[in-house]
Design an enzyme around this catalytic site. Structure first.
Site, short mmCIF file in Angstrom:
data_model
loop_
_atom_site.label_atom_id
_atom_site.label_comp_id
_atom_site.label_asym_id
_atom_site.label_seq_id
_atom_site.Cartn_x
_atom_site.Cartn_y
_atom_site.Cartn_z
CG ASP A 199 -3.31 -17.55 28.93
OD1 ASP A 199 -2.94 -17.07 30.01
OD2 ASP A 199 -4.22 -18.41 28.85
CB ILE A 223 -8.34 -20.08 36.85
CG1 ILE A 223 -7.52 -21.35 37.03
CG2 ILE A 223 -7.73 -18.91 37.62
CD1 ILE A 223 -7.97 -22.53 36.23
CB SER A 247 -12.50 -10.27 43.53
OG SER A 247 -12.22 -10.60 42.20
NE ARG A 248 -11.43 -5.42 38.88
CZ ARG A 248 -11.25 -5.35 37.57
NH1 ARG A 248 -10.85 -4.22 37.03
NH2 ARG A 248 -11.48 -6.39 36.81
CE LYS A 272 -0.87 -20.04 32.16
NZ LYS A 272 -2.06 -20.05 31.21
#
Ligand code: NAP
Length: 307
Positions: free
Chosen positions: A168, A14, A36-37, A90
């Protein structure tokens, strides 16, 4: 006014599809870091954890948290404690209570918290709300059926507890329903769980309002072929169909409203607005309905699901 110095946490689908293009076009924001990993954004300093990023880049004003919901609270708590405004993808969290906790923390620290609901900003949603407000609504049918293999490949988190399964996408429908209809509450539900998964693949929900408005919602992730993201209302002024996830509005088969999709640009406009105003925007109604469905719904076990 100088732009809000923004960082993104959880660089995945996203972020690439929607956040980056929307931020790039909005002069109120300047993306200055990511955490972020694995994921990175070309040309932007990247860190592998939010802790490392907050320590290295103290000038960050705000963070957008785009990891799966089960991991959002911890990151949001760290950001608020560090004095950053927070945009929550969300669903805003894995439980109602953790989001309430974040809301209180944001208020105590004088920061803005945004529980974003992108589908509320779909082009025809406001037109649908205005149409319904001007007539008598007799019943509503929500049909949100899509192919999970197409839309959610390799997303292990979505099938794990707290990932919400079919809710979701279903919560997007609920975010529209709670915006365009009077207050509703669940009266019955059936959730279908694949034998090998922790989250449901389908849900059938019955709601009513204080005035007795019947609302039936069907969510299903096993839909192949045509995908359905429709809200159909039978009203005194005819049948209203809000289709394609809120993109188009028809009444008695006649197209009344269709505009290009602008959901994420609108979300970032709203986030800038609340940061400037020093307020928060946290509506938990969609997540509350999902929690109610897990609480009141019958749990039925169905065939195992394999990607
Ligand atoms: P995603 O690509 O599967 O996940 C986003 C990123 O979160 C991953 O790339 C990963 O980055 C990080 N992540 C994954 N598991 C993690 C874990 N266990 N701990 C910490 N970080 C983890 O998912 P997405 O589709 O972008 O969705 C993310 C959120 O946006 C969800 O809440 C979803 O409901 C919402 N959303 C998605 C869409 C859509 O079309 N996909 C649309 C609207 C909203 P690293 O491996 O680099 O850490």
């Amino acid at each position: 006014m100088t732009p809000i110095k923004l960082a993104i946490v959880g660089v995945g689908k996203i972020v690439r599809d929607q956040h980056l293009p929307s931020i790039a076009k909005n002069p109120d924001f300047q993306l200055i870091a990511t955490a972020s990993r694995h994921g990175t954004v070309d040309g932007t300093p990247s860190y592998t954890s939010i802790e490392a990023m907050l320590a290295a880049v103290p000038e960050i004003d705000a963070v957008s948290l785009c990891m799966p919901p089960q991991y959002r609270y911890e990151a949001a708590h760290k950001a608020l404690v560090a004095g950053k405004h927070v945009f929550l993808e969300k669903p805003p969290g894995a439980t109602l209570s953790e989001v309430a906790d974040l809301e209180a923390l944001a208020k105590a620290n004088g920061l803005s918290l945004f529980a974003s609901w992108h589908s509320r900003y779909a082009p025809a949603v406001e037109a649908a709300k205005a149409f319904l407000a001007a007539t008598t609504v007799n019943s509503v049918h929500v049909v949100w059926k899509e192919d999970v293999r197409h839309w959610h490949p390799n997303q292990a988190w979505i099938w794990q507890a707290g990932g919400l399964g079919v809710f979701d996408p279903g919560i997007n429908a609920l975010s529209i329903v709670t915006h365009i209809l009077p207050s509703l509450f669940l009266t019955g539900a059936t959730l279908e769980f694949p034998q090998n998964r922790e989250a449901p693949i389908a849900a059938d929900l019955r709601f009513t309002s204080a005035g007795g408005l019947p609302v039936h919602a069907e969510f299903d992730w096993r839909q192949t072929g045509k995908q359905s993201w429709d809200i159909i209302a039978e009203t005194a002024a005819g049948q209203m169909v809000l289709s394609e996830g809120g993109a188009k509005l028809s009444v008695n088969g006649e197209l009344k409203f269709a505009e290009p999709e602008q959901e994420y640009p609108q979300l970032y406009r709203r986030f800038a607005e609340i940061v400037k105003a020093g307020t928060s925007d946290v509506d938990l109604a969609p997540l509350r309905h999902v929690a109610d469905a897990f609480m009141l719904g019958k749990h039925k076990f169905v065939d195992a699901f394999y990607d």
